[in-house]
Design an enzyme around this catalytic site. Structure first.
Site, PDB file in Angstrom:
ATOM      1  N   HIS A 114     -45.247   7.814  56.772  1.00 11.95           N
ATOM      2  CA  HIS A 114     -46.502   8.550  56.999  1.00 11.95           C
ATOM      3  C   HIS A 114     -46.664   8.799  58.501  1.00 11.95           C
ATOM      4  O   HIS A 114     -46.249   7.982  59.311  1.00 11.95           O
ATOM      5  CB  HIS A 114     -47.639   7.675  56.456  1.00 11.95           C
ATOM      6  CG  HIS A 114     -48.947   8.383  56.300  1.00 11.95           C
ATOM      7  ND1 HIS A 114     -49.775   8.669  57.362  1.00 11.95           N
ATOM      8  CD2 HIS A 114     -49.587   8.845  55.201  1.00 11.95           C
ATOM      9  CE1 HIS A 114     -50.859   9.279  56.916  1.00 11.95           C
ATOM     10  NE2 HIS A 114     -50.780   9.401  55.608  1.00 11.95           N
ATOM     11  N   GLU A 173     -61.308  14.489  40.302  1.00 11.82           N
ATOM     12  CA  GLU A 173     -60.878  13.079  40.372  1.00 11.82           C
ATOM     13  C   GLU A 173     -62.074  12.176  40.702  1.00 11.82           C
ATOM     14  O   GLU A 173     -62.065  11.374  41.637  1.00 11.82           O
ATOM     15  CB  GLU A 173     -59.743  12.870  41.373  1.00 11.82           C
ATOM     16  CG  GLU A 173     -58.943  11.588  41.147  1.00 11.82           C
ATOM     17  CD  GLU A 173     -57.957  11.310  42.271  1.00 11.82           C
ATOM     18  OE1 GLU A 173     -58.370  10.899  43.365  1.00 11.82           O
ATOM     19  OE2 GLU A 173     -56.745  11.493  42.050  1.00 11.82           O
ATOM     20  N   HIS A 178     -49.543   3.512  53.798  1.00  9.19           N
ATOM     21  CA  HIS A 178     -50.413   4.121  54.815  1.00  9.19           C
ATOM     22  C   HIS A 178     -51.847   3.623  54.815  1.00  9.19           C
ATOM     23  O   HIS A 178     -52.660   4.060  55.623  1.00  9.19           O
ATOM     24  CB  HIS A 178     -50.437   5.634  54.635  1.00  9.19           C
ATOM     25  CG  HIS A 178     -51.200   6.085  53.423  1.00  9.19           C
ATOM     26  ND1 HIS A 178     -52.570   6.192  53.398  1.00  9.19           N
ATOM     27  CD2 HIS A 178     -50.796   6.420  52.176  1.00  9.19           C
ATOM     28  CE1 HIS A 178     -52.959   6.591  52.202  1.00  9.19           C
ATOM     29  NE2 HIS A 178     -51.912   6.737  51.442  1.00  9.19           N
ATOM     30  N   ARG A 183     -55.417   2.276  55.429  1.00 11.75           N
ATOM     31  CA  ARG A 183     -56.100   1.786  56.617  1.00 11.75           C
ATOM     32  C   ARG A 183     -56.401   0.284  56.546  1.00 11.75           C
ATOM     33  O   ARG A 183     -56.307  -0.414  57.554  1.00 11.75           O
ATOM     34  CB  ARG A 183     -57.443   2.509  56.774  1.00 11.75           C
ATOM     35  CG  ARG A 183     -57.485   3.461  57.915  1.00 11.75           C
ATOM     36  CD  ARG A 183     -58.677   4.397  57.804  1.00 11.75           C
ATOM     37  NE  ARG A 183     -58.232   5.715  58.193  1.00 11.75           N
ATOM     38  CZ  ARG A 183     -58.423   6.240  59.407  1.00 11.75           C
ATOM     39  NH1 ARG A 183     -59.079   5.600  60.318  1.00 11.75           N
ATOM     40  NH2 ARG A 183     -57.965   7.434  59.685  1.00 11.75           N
ATOM     41  N   ASP A 218     -61.034  11.381  47.762  1.00 14.49           N
ATOM     42  CA  ASP A 218     -61.782  10.327  48.449  1.00 14.49           C
ATOM     43  C   ASP A 218     -61.649  10.290  49.964  1.00 14.49           C
ATOM     44  O   ASP A 218     -61.928   9.284  50.589  1.00 14.49           O
ATOM     45  CB  ASP A 218     -61.323   8.974  47.901  1.00 14.49           C
ATOM     46  CG  ASP A 218     -59.819   8.766  48.036  1.00 14.49           C
ATOM     47  OD1 ASP A 218     -59.183   9.536  48.768  1.00 14.49           O
ATOM     48  OD2 ASP A 218     -59.285   7.825  47.407  1.00 14.49           O
ATOM     49  N   GLU A 245     -62.261   4.872  51.456  1.00 21.32           N
ATOM     50  CA  GLU A 245     -62.254   5.785  50.307  1.00 21.32           C
ATOM     51  C   GLU A 245     -63.231   5.387  49.200  1.00 21.32           C
ATOM     52  O   GLU A 245     -63.821   6.250  48.542  1.00 21.32           O
ATOM     53  CB  GLU A 245     -60.838   5.900  49.736  1.00 21.32           C
ATOM     54  CG  GLU A 245     -59.844   6.610  50.655  1.00 21.32           C
ATOM     55  CD  GLU A 245     -59.232   5.698  51.716  1.00 21.32           C
ATOM     56  OE1 GLU A 245     -59.539   4.486  51.738  1.00 21.32           O
ATOM     57  OE2 GLU A 245     -58.441   6.201  52.532  1.00 21.32           O
TER      58      GLU A 245
HETATM   59  C1  UD1 Z   1     -55.896  10.053  55.300  1.00 18.64           C
HETATM   60  C2  UD1 Z   1     -57.172   9.663  54.552  1.00 18.64           C
HETATM   61  C3  UD1 Z   1     -56.833   8.709  53.404  1.00 18.64           C
HETATM   62  C4  UD1 Z   1     -55.743   9.294  52.528  1.00 18.64           C
HETATM   63  C5  UD1 Z   1     -54.544   9.639  53.383  1.00 18.64           C
HETATM   64  C6  UD1 Z   1     -53.450  10.291  52.553  1.00 18.64           C
HETATM   65  C7  UD1 Z   1     -59.322   9.351  55.677  1.00 18.64           C
HETATM   66  C8  UD1 Z   1     -60.107   8.557  56.640  1.00 18.64           C
HETATM   67  N1  UD1 Z   1     -58.076   8.968  55.463  1.00 18.64           N
HETATM   68  O1  UD1 Z   1     -55.393   8.886  55.948  1.00 18.64           O
HETATM   69  O2  UD1 Z   1     -58.000   8.515  52.617  1.00 18.64           O
HETATM   70  O3  UD1 Z   1     -55.384   8.339  51.551  1.00 18.64           O
HETATM   71  O4  UD1 Z   1     -54.945  10.568  54.400  1.00 18.64           O
HETATM   72  O5  UD1 Z   1     -52.266  10.398  53.283  1.00 18.64           O
HETATM   73  O6  UD1 Z   1     -59.820  10.328  55.162  1.00 18.64           O
HETATM   74  N2  UD1 Z   1     -51.123  12.537  61.400  1.00 18.64           N
HETATM   75  C9  UD1 Z   1     -50.252  13.480  61.914  1.00 18.64           C
HETATM   76  N3  UD1 Z   1     -49.903  14.537  61.117  1.00 18.64           N
HETATM   77  C10 UD1 Z   1     -50.352  14.684  59.852  1.00 18.64           C
HETATM   78  C11 UD1 Z   1     -51.216  13.716  59.324  1.00 18.64           C
HETATM   79  C12 UD1 Z   1     -51.595  12.657  60.110  1.00 18.64           C
HETATM   80  O7  UD1 Z   1     -49.828  13.370  63.041  1.00 18.64           O
HETATM   81  O8  UD1 Z   1     -49.977  15.658  59.174  1.00 18.64           O
HETATM   82  C13 UD1 Z   1     -51.531  11.393  62.235  1.00 18.64           C
HETATM   83  C14 UD1 Z   1     -52.479  11.789  63.365  1.00 18.64           C
HETATM   84  O9  UD1 Z   1     -52.226  10.998  64.477  1.00 18.64           O
HETATM   85  C15 UD1 Z   1     -53.841  11.442  62.766  1.00 18.64           C
HETATM   86  C16 UD1 Z   1     -53.493  10.172  62.014  1.00 18.64           C
HETATM   87  O10 UD1 Z   1     -52.208  10.449  61.449  1.00 18.64           O
HETATM   88  O11 UD1 Z   1     -54.816  11.231  63.734  1.00 18.64           O
HETATM   89  C17 UD1 Z   1     -54.466   9.718  60.960  1.00 18.64           C
HETATM   90  O12 UD1 Z   1     -54.804  10.773  60.073  1.00 18.64           O
HETATM   91  P1  UD1 Z   1     -56.134  10.614  59.167  1.00 18.64           P
HETATM   92  O13 UD1 Z   1     -56.260  11.820  58.323  1.00 18.64           O
HETATM   93  O14 UD1 Z   1     -57.289  10.245  60.009  1.00 18.64           O
HETATM   94  O15 UD1 Z   1     -55.838   9.323  58.308  1.00 18.64           O
HETATM   95  P2  UD1 Z   1     -54.643   8.972  57.324  1.00 18.64           P
HETATM   96  O16 UD1 Z   1     -54.211   7.599  57.647  1.00 18.64           O
HETATM   97  O17 UD1 Z   1     -53.661  10.061  57.330  1.00 18.64           O
HETATM   98  N1  UDP Z   2     -45.835  12.487  48.911  1.00 18.25           N
HETATM   99  C1  UDP Z   2     -45.041  13.503  49.442  1.00 18.25           C
HETATM  100  N2  UDP Z   2     -44.156  13.183  50.445  1.00 18.25           N
HETATM  101  C2  UDP Z   2     -44.027  11.918  50.945  1.00 18.25           C
HETATM  102  C3  UDP Z   2     -44.870  10.899  50.390  1.00 18.25           C
HETATM  103  C4  UDP Z   2     -45.758  11.227  49.379  1.00 18.25           C
HETATM  104  O1  UDP Z   2     -45.109  14.651  49.019  1.00 18.25           O
HETATM  105  O2  UDP Z   2     -43.208  11.702  51.837  1.00 18.25           O
HETATM  106  C5  UDP Z   2     -46.812  12.845  47.864  1.00 18.25           C
HETATM  107  C6  UDP Z   2     -46.776  11.994  46.609  1.00 18.25           C
HETATM  108  O3  UDP Z   2     -45.935  12.575  45.635  1.00 18.25           O
HETATM  109  C7  UDP Z   2     -48.236  11.988  46.160  1.00 18.25           C
HETATM  110  C8  UDP Z   2     -49.013  12.164  47.452  1.00 18.25           C
HETATM  111  O4  UDP Z   2     -48.084  12.628  48.419  1.00 18.25           O
HETATM  112  O5  UDP Z   2     -48.535  13.111  45.340  1.00 18.25           O
HETATM  113  C9  UDP Z   2     -49.614  10.866  47.891  1.00 18.25           C
HETATM  114  O6  UDP Z   2     -50.139  11.012  49.176  1.00 18.25           O
HETATM  115  P1  UDP Z   2     -50.547   9.766  50.069  1.00 18.25           P
HETATM  116  O7  UDP Z   2     -49.782   8.565  49.639  1.00 18.25           O
HETATM  117  O8  UDP Z   2     -50.444  10.230  51.481  1.00 18.25           O
HETATM  118  O9  UDP Z   2     -52.109   9.606  49.774  1.00 18.25           O
HETATM  119  P2  UDP Z   2     -52.936   8.832  48.620  1.00 18.25           P
HETATM  120  O10 UDP Z   2     -52.461   9.323  47.307  1.00 18.25           O
HETATM  121  O11 UDP Z   2     -52.735   7.373  48.831  1.00 18.25           O
HETATM  122  O12 UDP Z   2     -54.347   9.234  48.914  1.00 18.25           O
END
Ligand code: UD1
Ligand code: UDP
Length: 374
Positions: free
Chosen positions: A248, A121, A216, A218, A99, A135
Site C-alpha cells: 500500500h 455497503e 494497511h 491505521r 467507510d 471506519e
Molecule cells: C484509506 C482510508 C481507509 C481505506 C483505505 C483503502 C481513510 C482515513 N482511510 O486509507 O479507510 O480502508 O484507504 O486503501 O479514509 N498514498 C499515496 N498514493 C495513493 C494513496 C495513498 O501516496 O494512491 C499515500 C499518501 O501519502 C497519503 C497516504 O497514503 O497521504 C494515506 O492515504 P489516506 O487516504 O489518508 O489513508 P489510507 O491509509 O490510504
Molecule cells: N487491491 C488491488 N491491488 C492491490 C491490493 C488490493 O486492486 O495491490 C484491491 C482488492 O482486490 C480489493 C481492494 O483493492 O478489491 C481492497 O482495497 P484496500 O485493501 O486498499 O481497502 P479496504 O478494502 O481494506 O478498505
C-alpha cells in the site's frame, strides 16, 4: 417520459472505486439516470489504476491527496470541496460507498443540503469504534441519516435495524465487489494480457506455494505493522513458499515493510497491483494474509483461505462461512495459523471452499432500481 434522475456518485479511494464502478456502469447505461461522478482523489495512483481499467471518467476531480495527510485536514477539505460540487450540480441523490473519510464527508455535505444520500455497503459493524479506525464511526455517521441503505447481507441489514434505522429504507442488495470481481474476470478472459504482468514472479516462485499479503489498517500502524512484518519474515524462511506483497502507498506501511522485508529472497515486495493483476494474484495464491476489508470479501468468493490480521471484523460472514479466520496481529499467532494451513491438508481443505455470502454479482442493477424507486 420523466426527466432522468441526476445521481452524483462521490468516492476517493481504491476500494470505493472498485465497488462503485459496476454501479457507475449501470447508471451510465440506463436512461432513467443522468450520472455524474466526483472523485475526492483522497488516493491518487491507487485510485487512477481503477479508473483506468474500468474506464470511468470523473466529471470532478478534487485532487485532495497530500503526502501523509492527517484525518482532520482531509476531512475538512473534503467537506468543503464536495459541498462546492453539490451546490453546482444539485443532484437528486448523492451516492457514497463504504467507510472512508470521503464517504463521511460526502454524505454530510449532502445532508447539509438536504439531498438524499444512498449508502452502498451499509450496515457493517464491528462494534468497536477503534477497530477499524476511523471506519467504524464513518459508517455509523452515514447510517444515522442516509435515505437509502444498501446492505450487502442480511447481517448488515439487522445491524441497521438494531440502530432504529427505518426498515423500509434498508435493502439487502449484495455487495458490488462481487459484480466487480465477475467483471474483471470476464475482461481477463477476453484479454489475458491485462493480467500477464506477474509472469516474472510466477517464474521466480515456480514450484512454491504463493502467499499473498496486503496490509494497511491505521489501527495497526506502529507495533501492529512491525508484528505483521515479523510474521511474514518468519513464514518466508520456508523454502516451499513465495510471498507476494503489493505494498500500500501509505508511507506508514511502506517504511516498515521495506525495512523488514526488502532484501528477502522469498518475498516479492511490489507496487500496488491494478485490479486485473490483483485478481490474478488471488487466483494463483495458496492463501491470503490480509487486514483489508475487500480482500475478506473476494477471497471467500474464490475459495481462497484468508487469514485476517485483525482482532475483530465488521465482515463476520467470511468467518462464518469458514473461508476466513481472524488471527489478530501477534506475530506468533499469524505464523502458527499460516504454517497450519501449509502443513495440514485437511485444515486447508476445510477453508478452501468457495462461498458467496457477500453477493451474486448482480448488486449494481438492484441498487439502480432502488434509486429509481422501482
Ligand atoms: C484509506 C482510508 C481507509 C481505506 C483505505 C483503502 C481513510 C482515513 N482511510 O486509507 O479507510 O480502508 O484507504 O486503501 O479514509 N498514498 C499515496 N498514493 C495513493 C494513496 C495513498 O501516496 O494512491 C499515500 C499518501 O501519502 C497519503 C497516504 O497514503 O497521504 C494515506 O492515504 P489516506 O487516504 O489518508 O489513508 P489510507 O491509509 O490510504
Ligand atoms: N487491491 C488491488 N491491488 C492491490 C491490493 C488490493 O486492486 O495491490 C484491491 C482488492 O482486490 C480489493 C481492494 O483493492 O478489491 C481492497 O482495497 P484496500 O485493501 O486498499 O481497502 P479496504 O478494502 O481494506 O478498505
Amino acid at each position: 417520459m420523466a426527466a432522468p434522475l441526476k445521481i452524483l456518485t462521490v468516492f476517493g479511494t481504491r476500494p470505493e472505486a472498485i465497488k462503485l464502478f459496476p454501479l457507475i456502469h449501470a447508471l451510465d447505461a440506463d436512461p432513467r439516470f443522468d450520472s455524474r461522478v466526483c472523485i475526492s482523489a483522497q488516493h491518487r495512483e491507487m485510485l487512477d489504476q481503477v479508473l483506468s481499467i474500468a474506464d470511468v471518467a470523473p466529471d470532478y476531480d478534487l485532487d485532495l491527496m497530500t503526502p501523509g495527510q492527517s484525518l482532520d485536514a482531509l476531512t475538512a477539505r473534503a467537506l468543503v470541496e464536495i459541498g462546492r460540487v453539490l451546490d453546482e450540480e444539485r443532484p437528486d441523490w448523492v451516492v457514497v460507498q463504504g467507510d472512508t473519510t470521503t464517504v463521511m464527508a460526502g454524505a454530510i455535505a449532502g445532508y447539509y443540503r438536504k439531498i438524499p444520500v444512498c449508502h452502498v455497503e451499509a450496515g457493517l459493524r464491528s462494534g468497536d469504534i477503534y477497530q477499524p479506525w476511523p471506519e467504524e464511526v464513518n459508517r455509523r455517521v452515514v447510517g444515522s441519516f442516509a435515505a437509502l441503505h444498501c446492505a450487502p447481507t442480511p447481517t448488515a441489514r439487522e445491524a441497521l435495524l438494531r440502530e432504529n434505522v427505518a426498515a423500509d429504507s434498508v435493502h439487502v442488495t449484495g455487495n458490488t465487489v462481487i459484480d466487480a470481481l465477475h467483471w474483471v474476470t470476464r475482461r481477463i478472459e477476453q484479454d489475458p494480457q491485462l493480467a500477464s504482468g506477474l509472469g516474472d514472479i510466477e517464474k521466480r516462485f515456480a514450484g512454491r506455494r504463493i502467499i499473498g499479503v496486503t496490509s494497511h489498517r491505521r489501527e495497526n500502524f506502529g507495533d501492529g505493522m512491525s508484528s505483521i512484518a515479523n510474521a511474514v519474515k518468519e513464514i518466508a524462511l520456508r523454502d516451499d513458499v513465495g510471498v507476494v506483497f503489493p505494498v500500500h502507498l501509505n508511507p506508514n506501511v511502506r517504511s516498515v515493510m521495506q525495512a523488514a522485508l526488502g532484501d528477502l529472497d522469498n518475498v516479492a515486495l511490489i507496487e500496488p497491483l491494478d485490479y486485473p493483476h490483483f485478481a490474478r494474484l488471488l487466483d494463483i495464491c495458496h492463501l491470503m494474509l490480509t487486514d483489508s476489508g475487500g480482500v475478506q470479501e473476494e477471497a471467500p468468493a474464490l475459495g481462497k483461505p484468508v487469514l485476517v490480521m485483525r482482532e475483530t471484523t465488521e465482515r463476520p460472514e467470511g468467518v462464518a462461512a469458514g473461508t476466513a479466520r481472524l488471527v489478530g496481529t501477534e506475530s506468533d499467532a499469524i505464523v502458527r495459523e499460516c504454517l497450519r494451513l501449509l502443513d495440514d491438508e485437511a485444515a486447508y481443505a476445510d477453508m478452501a471452499r468457495a462461498h458467496n455470502p457477500f453477493g451474486d454479482g448482480a448488486s449494481a442493477g438492484r441498487i439502480a432500481d432502488l434509486l429509481a424507486g422501482a
